[in-house]
Design an enzyme around this catalytic site. Structure first.
Site, PDB file in Angstrom:
ATOM      1  N   HIS A   3      -6.184  -7.295  -0.596  1.00 18.61           N
ATOM      2  CA  HIS A   3      -6.311  -5.859  -0.858  1.00 18.61           C
ATOM      3  C   HIS A   3      -5.514  -5.496  -2.118  1.00 18.61           C
ATOM      4  CE1 HIS A   3      -6.786  -6.353   3.579  1.00 18.61           C
ATOM      5  NE2 HIS A   3      -7.803  -5.518   3.364  1.00 18.61           N
ATOM      6  N   ASP A  12      -2.559 -10.724  -2.432  1.00 14.87           N
ATOM      7  CA  ASP A  12      -3.161 -10.205  -1.200  1.00 14.87           C
ATOM      8  C   ASP A  12      -4.618  -9.818  -1.488  1.00 14.87           C
ATOM      9  OD1 ASP A  12      -2.045  -8.777   1.599  1.00 14.87           O
ATOM     10  OD2 ASP A  12      -3.793  -7.781   0.736  1.00 14.87           O
ATOM     11  N   HIS A  57       0.819  -1.231   0.000  1.00 22.27           N
ATOM     12  CA  HIS A  57       0.000   0.000   0.000  1.00 22.27           C
ATOM     13  C   HIS A  57       0.847   1.273   0.000  1.00 22.27           C
ATOM     14  CE1 HIS A  57      -3.678  -2.194   0.418  1.00 22.27           C
ATOM     15  NE2 HIS A  57      -3.377  -2.677   1.594  1.00 22.27           N
ATOM     16  N   ASP A  89      -4.486 -12.881   3.182  1.00 22.58           N
ATOM     17  CA  ASP A  89      -5.749 -12.440   3.790  1.00 22.58           C
ATOM     18  C   ASP A  89      -6.961 -12.673   2.892  1.00 22.58           C
ATOM     19  OD1 ASP A  89      -4.617 -10.543   2.118  1.00 22.58           O
ATOM     20  OD2 ASP A  89      -4.668  -8.911   3.595  1.00 22.58           O
TER      21      ASP A  89
HETATM   22 ZN   LIG Z   1      -4.099  -7.269   2.637  1.00 23.52          ZN
END
Ligand SMILES: [Zn+2]
Length: 308
Positions: free
Chosen positions: A164, A162, A125, A245
């Site tokens: 996200h 991931d 991120h 995740d």
């Molecule tokens: Zn994540």
């Protein structure tokens, strides 16, 4: 030839607070699993500390200095609601970058087939000039630029599974046609980026998955979209942003993957690396917040790297 595992004790000391999901226990759980006898053949190496010139392959100097300058002498310092520093955070972030860069160097030198970096904080991120989403420096993006700039490789790809979207990696890559980024992620979900229409200069491939999607949607995304695009790109080096995740047990999202999906995708990516770049592949830990699922999924991932 073997698989290398990089880590550093500073990565266990970065502590964003007792209620924060990105806890030191995550890495403890992964390292405990990787200490089992079946992983004994993987060589362990201590991650070196990246120097600031290395971090500057992606992040502007003033940003790097601001992050390291915000590290508190004691207690905590919050960069935003999610991204919290403790006294060890600067050292941990530099060791995480150092792990990925050392792993790239070792694989390029032929010291191993591939490597897994068991590090935190995560990085995907972190945009060039913004820390967010538990991430300080974008270790995988920095490693990709190291592969090109220090080793003279032409094309480097990052695959991110991931749950996200890796907005930071996308932001770092999206005007550079010799860098490729592909992501599967739940959508909508934090950070809100990662639509199919975000394609950079033709080098970004996003496959958003609806909440509740599982193995079949995930494997279809790779078989029909990501793996063909990656073959077209013909990477000289492959990096993985390995977050776990998207596992069905994870408390932060609603995808339904299981351990065998992580083994499968790792096998596919290792086979792609074998087709295009003599198997050169480096993976680094991103998210994963159910400790048991994280540990068993990371084990499935490393097991597949060792078998590649
Ligand atoms: Zn994540």
């Amino acid at each position: 030839m073997t698989t290398l595992i990089y880590s550093h004790k500073a990565c266990l000391e970065h502590d964003p607070g007792s209620y924060h999901p990105e806890s030191p226990d995550r890495l403890r759980a992964v390292l405990a699993q990787l200490s089992l006898p079946e992983f004994a053949e993987a060589e362990r190496r201590e991650a070196p500390r990246a120097d600031l010139d290395e971090v500057a392959r992606i992040h502007p100097r003033p940003f790097i200095e601001a992050i390291l300058g915000a590290v508190p002498a004691r207690g905590h310092a919050a960069l935003d609601a999610d991204t919290v520093l403790s006294p060890a955070s600067g050292e941990a972030a530099l060791r995480a970058v150092g792990a990925v860069c050392a792993a790239v160097d070792a694989v390029m030198a032929g010291e191993a087939d591939n490597a897994f970096c068991a590090v935190r904080p995560p990085g995907h991120h972190a945009e060039p000039d913004r820390a967010m989403g538990f991430c300080l420096f974008n270790s995988v993006a920095i490693g990709a630029q190291r592969a090109r700039q220090a080793h003279g490789l032409e094309r480097v790809a990052v695959i991110d599974f991931d749950v996200h979207h890796g907005n930071g990696t996308q932001a770092a890559f999206d005007s550079e046609p010799r860098l490729f980024y592909a992501s599967t992620h739940q959508y909508p979900l934090y950070p809100g980026t990662g639509g199919r229409d975000e394609t950079g200069v033709g080098n970004i491939v996003n496959v958003p998955l609806r909440p509740g999607a599982g193995s079949s949607e995930f494997r279809r995304a790779f078989n029909e979209v990501i793996l063909p695009a990656l073959d077209d790109f013909r990477p000289d080096f492959l990096l993985i942003s390995a977050g776990f995740d998207a596992h069905r047990a994870d408390p932060l999202a609603q995808l339904m993957l299981v351990e065998s999906d992580y083994a499968w995708v790792t096998e596919q990516l290792a086979a792609c690396a074998a087709r295009h770049c003599e198997g050169r592949l480096v993976s680094s830990l991103e998210g994963g917040y159910d400790l048991e699922a994280l540990a068993s999924s990371a084990a499935a991932h490393v097991r597949a790297l060792m078998a590649a």
